[in-house]
Structure formats: C-alpha cells, structure tokens
Write a protein that holds these residues in place. Structure first.
Motif, PDB file in Angstrom:
ATOM      1  N   SER A  41       0.847  -1.194   0.000  1.00  0.00           N
ATOM      2  CA  SER A  41       0.000   0.000   0.000  1.00  0.00           C
ATOM      3  C   SER A  41       0.880   1.241   0.000  1.00  0.00           C
ATOM      4  N   LEU A  42       0.419   2.286  -0.697  1.00  0.00           N
ATOM      5  CA  LEU A  42       1.087   3.587  -0.719  1.00  0.00           C
ATOM      6  C   LEU A  42       0.161   4.602  -0.078  1.00  0.00           C
ATOM      7  N   LYS A  43       0.707   5.375   0.845  1.00  0.00           N
ATOM      8  CA  LYS A  43      -0.110   6.371   1.513  1.00  0.00           C
ATOM      9  C   LYS A  43       0.695   7.644   1.706  1.00  0.00           C
ATOM     10  N   VAL A  44       0.079   8.778   1.404  1.00  0.00           N
ATOM     11  CA  VAL A  44       0.690  10.076   1.645  1.00  0.00           C
ATOM     12  C   VAL A  44       0.257  10.552   3.024  1.00  0.00           C
ATOM     13  N   ILE A  45       1.239  10.846   3.878  1.00  0.00           N
ATOM     14  CA  ILE A  45       0.968  11.355   5.221  1.00  0.00           C
ATOM     15  C   ILE A  45       1.269  12.841   5.216  1.00  0.00           C
ATOM     16  N   SER A  46       0.242  13.668   5.337  1.00  0.00           N
ATOM     17  CA  SER A  46       0.391  15.119   5.228  1.00  0.00           C
ATOM     18  C   SER A  46       0.286  15.794   6.582  1.00  0.00           C
ATOM     19  N   ASN A  47       0.926  16.946   6.665  1.00  0.00           N
ATOM     20  CA  ASN A  47       0.844  17.780   7.855  1.00  0.00           C
ATOM     21  C   ASN A  47      -0.327  18.745   7.678  1.00  0.00           C
ATOM     22  N   TRP A  48      -1.521  18.265   8.017  1.00  0.00           N
ATOM     23  CA  TRP A  48      -2.713  19.095   7.843  1.00  0.00           C
ATOM     24  C   TRP A  48      -2.610  20.333   8.721  1.00  0.00           C
ATOM     25  N   PRO A  49      -2.932  21.553   8.238  1.00  0.00           N
ATOM     26  CA  PRO A  49      -3.537  21.845   6.917  1.00  0.00           C
ATOM     27  C   PRO A  49      -2.513  22.186   5.833  1.00  0.00           C
ATOM     28  N   ASP A  50      -1.189  22.081   6.156  1.00  0.00           N
ATOM     29  CA  ASP A  50      -0.161  22.412   5.163  1.00  0.00           C
ATOM     30  C   ASP A  50       0.166  21.155   4.360  1.00  0.00           C
ATOM     31  N   LEU A  55       4.835  13.065   3.545  1.00  0.00           N
ATOM     32  CA  LEU A  55       5.702  11.904   3.435  1.00  0.00           C
ATOM     33  C   LEU A  55       4.983  10.837   2.617  1.00  0.00           C
ATOM     34  N   LEU A  56       5.753  10.021   1.912  1.00  0.00           N
ATOM     35  CA  LEU A  56       5.194   8.873   1.202  1.00  0.00           C
ATOM     36  C   LEU A  56       5.565   7.619   1.977  1.00  0.00           C
ATOM     37  N   LEU A  67       7.745  -4.485   5.580  1.00  0.00           N
ATOM     38  CA  LEU A  67       8.770  -3.532   5.166  1.00  0.00           C
ATOM     39  C   LEU A  67       8.133  -2.147   5.113  1.00  0.00           C
ATOM     40  N   HIS A  68       8.786  -1.186   5.730  1.00  0.00           N
ATOM     41  CA  HIS A  68       8.332   0.206   5.714  1.00  0.00           C
ATOM     42  C   HIS A  68       9.371   1.045   4.965  1.00  0.00           C
ATOM     43  N   TYR A  69       8.943   1.684   3.883  1.00  0.00           N
ATOM     44  CA  TYR A  69       9.773   2.669   3.183  1.00  0.00           C
ATOM     45  C   TYR A  69       9.116   4.030   3.410  1.00  0.00           C
ATOM     46  N   VAL A  70       9.843   4.952   4.000  1.00  0.00           N
ATOM     47  CA  VAL A  70       9.321   6.301   4.222  1.00  0.00           C
ATOM     48  C   VAL A  70      10.156   7.266   3.381  1.00  0.00           C
ATOM     49  N   TRP A  71       9.543   7.773   2.308  1.00  0.00           N
ATOM     50  CA  TRP A  71      10.221   8.700   1.402  1.00  0.00           C
ATOM     51  C   TRP A  71       9.842  10.123   1.782  1.00  0.00           C
TER      52      TRP A  71
END
Length: 405
Positions: A41-50, A55-56, A67-71
């Motif tokens: 799974s791919l998920k974008v983790i955003s700093n709401w509201p900016d 992070l991907l 396995l965790h890849y944090v880009w």
C-alpha cells in the motif's frame, strides 16, 4: 499533530532454493526471510492543513514481516527503510516534533522490538562538472567543478498529485528555491519511486530484477540548462553505517547482457552480512528516455568514506528516527564521460537503483544465452558422436569382408 496508520494483513510464502534456505535459516531472523508476494500500500501522510509538507509511506506486508519505506522531501530527499518481523507493525508520525529544531522521536515504527533492520539513504547534493578537454574518463573529479546544488534547498511538488496506485508509484519533482542562473526554468530533478508486490522486471532499461522485498528509485534530470558545453552530472548519497565502519560495496560480473545491452556488471551496497539491507544498481545511466544502447552512459561510483553528520544537509526524518546516531558514510555517483553519449544530447539523464531487505535478486542466465550455450556446446558433441558412429560402422563393414582365397 500525529499521523497513525492501522495495520493491514497480507499473505505470502517463502520459496528460496534448498541450499539458500539452509544458509538463510542459520543466518537470518525469521522476519528477514524473503517473501514471494506482499500486500503493498502507498499512503501520503500530510501535515494538515499544510499539504505541501508530506511523506510517502510504502508498506509491504508479508506472512510474518513488514517492510516500511518512508520517502521524504523535508530537507534533502531521503528514504528510511525499516524491516520488522511482524505483519502488524505501524508507522507513527508526530508532525510537531518532526518539524521542530529537535525532531528526535518524531517518527517511530511500533512495536520497536519487532525491528530487525533499519537504515536510510539521503540524496544530499547534485554535482555538475565541465568535461571539456578531459580525455581521462576515470579522472577525479571528471572536469572543472561548478557550485553544487544542495538538494535541501529545493522546492518539491505535492506528492499526492503524482500518486498512482495502479503502478504503485509516485514522483517527487523539484527545482532550486532560488534559481539565480535560471538553469531550472524549464527543467526539474525527479525521484520516481515504485514498489512491487511480486518479482519481475520493468520494461524500461536497465531492467533490474526486482522482488517483493524491494523498491525501485529512478532519478531523472530533465530540461535543466547546463553551465558548460559538455557538462557531466553527479549525485552525492549518504547513508548510516550499521557499526563503526561503512557499508561494503560489491561488484558482480555476468556473461549475460540481454536485459541491459553491453552492461555486464551489477553493483550492490550491503549494510551488513547477508541477508540484510541492500542497494543495487547497474553502472549505467541513459541520455534518452527510451534507454537504448546508443544512449547508455557509464555510471562511476566513488568508494564510501566516513563523514560527519554536520557536514551533510540534515534530513528531519532520518534524525527523527535514528536520534543521536550519526555514523554517516557517503559516496558519489558520476554519470557519463567526456566522450560518447551525454546529457548534452537531449538535456536528459536517468539512472535507476533498487533498495530492499534480504538477499539481493540475482540474475539467472536468460533463455537466449542458454540457447546459445546449448548450441555452442552441443554442436561439437554432435560432431564427435557422428564421427564415432562413422568410424564404428566403417570398421564393422571392413570386418565383414571375406577373402576369396
């Protein structure tokens, strides 16, 4: 504000060869055994509201591991790789801590006791050299050095806009915040990330063999105006060592170049004794998007050398996860030579690598090469067999002759 991801379950099964299985069982924790398939799974983790700060997170779940890849494009582009021995491990992000002057603990993987391996790569600087009048392709540096571009001072796109769940890929695209020369007015530096749920090979050269335990990065410099007539570009890469020394770099050779014409080498960086984390690439880059033999350029890498953390552009995610650990090592990649294809052809450059955990994928001989070997080795055997039969039958015919006397 914190980010939290619920665990998801996947399935897979281990299928190494019998000999390899024996060595892995004696040398590796169960969580690092390879999985043939993973639920990715791919998920974008955003700093709401900016939402420009994001992070991907690539999460690849197997039967007994994750396995965790944090880009990240906070600071210089970086990737954090964490392998756990449970399918239920989760990533937690505390944005308040992560963006503070002291980000220690702002990014964690829980439960922390499940972590079997962790390291990071940070892409710190883009180099440019003028190779005019340089006849020695192996010289260091490969020409007159221009001021490097610090990738910590780049502005990057919102990763959400390029997220493609169908291909499990996303692209970070950036340019300098202050582009005084206008070199990036019509160009960009891109980091395209792709995950895989099973093994295979991409259609685009250099066609690195991937598995479900790997993730691919393609770096592309497109449309940027060079500062010299025959500019070569390079990339500085930093990583964390697993001990006091630097990771080792090995080079493998093959007689088979079907998947990457005229390239018989494969380089890999190993963070520890196998199986562990690895980075793998072919020493080739391309000056055209099609990636043909005609556009292939050499990719040269320098030896790894220890460096101090304060000499490198700092990555908040790396510091947040590893805290005070600072045994960094770095190496440089240089793409192209003063002769042959170059960035100057079409103002294009691409290079690819794999990042993963476990035993690096190994190319088997392709069917084409096996067929050629079979013909090459089989033809002399057929000639010998035919010659033996001819002599045997001829001798038999001669022994059956009866004298008339």
């Amino acid at each position: 504000m914190s980010g939290y991801e619920k665990p998801s379950r996947g399935w897979g099964y281990c299928a190494p060869s019998p000999v390899l299985l024996l060595s892995l069982l004696t040398a590796a924790p169960l969580g690092l055994l390879g999985e043939e398939t993973r639920q990715v799974s791919l998920k974008v983790i955003s700093n709401w509201p900016d939402f420009s700060q994001n992070l991907l997170h690539i999460r690849a779940v197997g039967t007994n591991s994750t396995l965790h890849y944090v880009w990240s494009s906070l600071g210089p582009p970086a990737v954090l790789l964490v392998a756990t021995n449970t399918p239920n491990s989760t990533l937690h992000v505390n944005w308040s801590l992560l963006l503070s002057s002291d980000p220690d603990g702002g990014l964690t993987v829980l439960p922390d006791k499940s972590i079997q391996f962790s390291s990071a790569l940070v892409f710190t600087r883009l180099f440019e050299f003028d190779s005019t009048n340089m006849s020695d392709a192996a010289s260091r540096p490969p020409g007159k050095s221009y001021s490097p571009y610090s990738l910590a001072n780049f502005s990057w796109n919102n990763i959400t806009d390029s997220l493609d769940p169908a291909t499990l890929s996303a692209t970070f695209r950036g340019h300098p915040i202050r582009d005084h020369t206008g070199a990036f007015a019509n160009g960009s530096l891109a980091f395209r990330v792709q995950a895989f749920s099973t093994s295979g090979r991409p259609a685009q050269p250099p066609r690195l063999l991937h598995s479900a335990d790997t993730c691919q990065l393609e770096v592309a410099l497109v449309g940027v105006s060079p500062r010299g007539n025959r500019s070569l570009f390079g990339l500085e890469v930093a990583t964390l060592g697993q001990g006091p020394g630097c990771p080792s770099v090995q080079e493998q050779h093959s007689i088979d170049d079907e998947y990457a014409p005229a390239v018989f080498q494969l380089a890999q960086l190993l963070w520890g004794s196998l199986p562990s984390g690895f980075m793998q690439w072919r020493p080739v880059a391309f000056s055209q998007k099609e990636g043909s033999r005609e556009s292939a350029m050499p990719c040269q890498s320098s030896p790894l050398y220890p460096t101090l953390a304060y000499l490198l552009p700092q990555s908040p995610v790396v510091r947040a996860f590893f805290k005070t650990q600072n045994n960094f090592c770095a190496f440089n990649l240089t793409f192209g030579a003063s002769t042959g294809p170059g960035y100057w052809d079409q103002h294009y450059l691409s290079w690819s690598m794999l990042l993963g955990v476990g035993t690096p994928p190994v190319d088997a001989l392709s069917p084409l090469v096996l067929g050629i070997m079979a013909v090459a080795l089989g033809a002399p055997a057929l000639v010998l067999l035919a010659g033996g039969l001819f002599l045997l039958l001829g001798h038999k015919r001669h022994s059956e002759y009866q004298s008339i006397n």
